[in-house]
Design a protein around this motif. Structure first.
Motif, PDB file in Angstrom:
ATOM      1  N   LYS A  42     102.309  49.856  50.489  1.00  0.00           N
ATOM      2  CA  LYS A  42     102.722  48.727  49.642  1.00  0.00           C
ATOM      3  C   LYS A  42     104.191  48.388  49.865  1.00  0.00           C
ATOM      4  O   LYS A  42     104.558  47.223  49.992  1.00  0.00           O
ATOM      5  N   ASP A  43     105.027  49.444  49.890  1.00  0.00           N
ATOM      6  CA  ASP A  43     106.469  49.216  50.059  1.00  0.00           C
ATOM      7  C   ASP A  43     106.776  48.578  51.410  1.00  0.00           C
ATOM      8  O   ASP A  43     107.582  47.653  51.507  1.00  0.00           O
ATOM      9  N   SER A  90      88.458  41.606  45.152  1.00  0.00           N
ATOM     10  CA  SER A  90      89.556  40.784  45.664  1.00  0.00           C
ATOM     11  C   SER A  90      90.876  41.359  45.176  1.00  0.00           C
ATOM     12  O   SER A  90      90.904  42.233  44.302  1.00  0.00           O
ATOM     13  N   PHE A  91      91.962  40.891  45.765  1.00  0.00           N
ATOM     14  CA  PHE A  91      93.307  41.334  45.389  1.00  0.00           C
ATOM     15  C   PHE A  91      94.141  40.110  45.018  1.00  0.00           C
ATOM     16  O   PHE A  91      94.078  39.093  45.691  1.00  0.00           O
ATOM     17  N   LYS A  92      94.890  40.230  43.914  1.00  0.00           N
ATOM     18  CA  LYS A  92      95.792  39.148  43.510  1.00  0.00           C
ATOM     19  C   LYS A  92      97.185  39.728  43.300  1.00  0.00           C
ATOM     20  O   LYS A  92      97.329  40.793  42.697  1.00  0.00           O
ATOM     21  N   THR A 123     104.902  43.494  38.917  1.00  0.00           N
ATOM     22  CA  THR A 123     105.030  44.762  39.654  1.00  0.00           C
ATOM     23  C   THR A 123     105.443  44.540  41.103  1.00  0.00           C
ATOM     24  O   THR A 123     105.875  45.472  41.784  1.00  0.00           O
ATOM     25  N   GLY A 124     105.288  43.296  41.587  1.00  0.00           N
ATOM     26  CA  GLY A 124     105.586  42.999  42.992  1.00  0.00           C
ATOM     27  C   GLY A 124     104.531  43.547  43.933  1.00  0.00           C
ATOM     28  O   GLY A 124     104.762  43.657  45.134  1.00  0.00           O
ATOM     29  N   VAL A 136      90.902  45.437  37.387  1.00  0.00           N
ATOM     30  CA  VAL A 136      90.465  46.816  37.097  1.00  0.00           C
ATOM     31  C   VAL A 136      91.480  47.833  37.648  1.00  0.00           C
ATOM     32  O   VAL A 136      91.139  48.990  37.870  1.00  0.00           O
ATOM     33  N   GLU A 137      92.706  47.398  37.850  1.00  0.00           N
ATOM     34  CA  GLU A 137      93.719  48.252  38.483  1.00  0.00           C
ATOM     35  C   GLU A 137      93.888  49.588  37.752  1.00  0.00           C
ATOM     36  O   GLU A 137      94.002  50.639  38.379  1.00  0.00           O
ATOM     37  N   LYS A 138      93.868  49.562  36.416  1.00  0.00           N
ATOM     38  CA  LYS A 138      94.043  50.804  35.648  1.00  0.00           C
ATOM     39  C   LYS A 138      92.745  51.621  35.637  1.00  0.00           C
ATOM     40  O   LYS A 138      92.760  52.836  35.845  1.00  0.00           O
TER      41      LYS A 138
END
Length: 229
Positions: A21-22, A72-74, A79-80, A91-93
């Motif tokens: 991610k970074d 999917s991803f948004k 959080t960036g 559903v990230e958590k």
């Protein structure tokens, strides 16, 4: 500057996603968390009673319902980083819970699940300029990726990281349960028939057991610069 495909594979809870991610954010690439995709299918299966009492998957029922599972991803501006969505629901958590962790490896070992996910992942990365992390990115999803990294760390270090992460989120955590889960996932991931976890022949190995996150970040950025130059 030419765009490349970056594949980051490795064991569970060794910080692959944080590194990926970074790096993606730093260099302006698309980031795809493939582990989150398998976790989302697992969450769907848990919600729809698609596990048997012994923890095995009701494969016939899951196969029938696979077309109804859309992942999917948004991008989350706060959080960036991208959040994971299952059929339009964030559903990230939920996908980071220990219950999902305990059930994800059997789901990820199912052939038709991997086929469906790999097809989606290859579509997401077809234009390059992508950082993808998982278990089989450098071996199966993008065997021609220009930069392949294989990340590892001791099981105890990884269990401690997972424990700290869950506690920080206010979620229940027991170190011994987490260590057992890490060891079981290592075994299942490495021994499954379809796309087992293994280091690609041309991957660079990183043992980050005793590295800080900034040190890992710098190490990965250095490998990226070497590759594009």
């Amino acid at each position: 500057m030419k765009k490349i495909t970056i594949a980051i594979d490795g064991h569970s809870s060794c910080g692959k996603s944080t590194m990926a991610k970074d790096l993606a954010r730093e260099v302006g690439y698309v980031y795809v968390d493939t582990g989150a995709m398998y976790r989302s299918v697992t969450l769907y299966a848990l919600r729809h009673n698609l596990f048997n009492a012994d923890g095995s998957v009701k494969t016939a029922e899951l196969e029938q319902q696979m077309p109804q599972i859309q992942i999917s991803f948004k991008f989350n501006a706060e959080t960036g980083r991208p959040d994971t969505y299952l059929n339009g629901e964030c559903v990230e958590k939920e996908i980071r819970s220990l219950e999902v962790s305990n059930h994800v490896s059997p789901i990820a070992a199912v052939g038709f699940v991997r086929t469906a996910m790999v097809a989606q992942q290859q579509q997401m990365g077809k234009d390059k300029g992508v950082v993808m992390d998982g278990r089989d990115i450098g071996t199966t999803v993008f065997p021609d990726a220009e930069l392949k990294i294989f990340v590892t760390a001791s099981a105890e270090v990884r269990a401690q990281r997972r424990f700290d992460e869950l506690k920080a989120k206010g979620m229940p955590a027991d170190f011994d349960d987490i260590l057992k889960n890490v060891q079981e996932r290592d075994y299942i991931d490495s021994h499954r028939e379809v796309s087992p976890l293994r280091k690609a022949d041309d991957a660079i190995e990183l043992d980050n057991s005793y590295m800080t996150i900034p040190e890992q970040k710098q190490w990965l950025m250095d490998r990226f610069k070497e590759k594009i130059e």
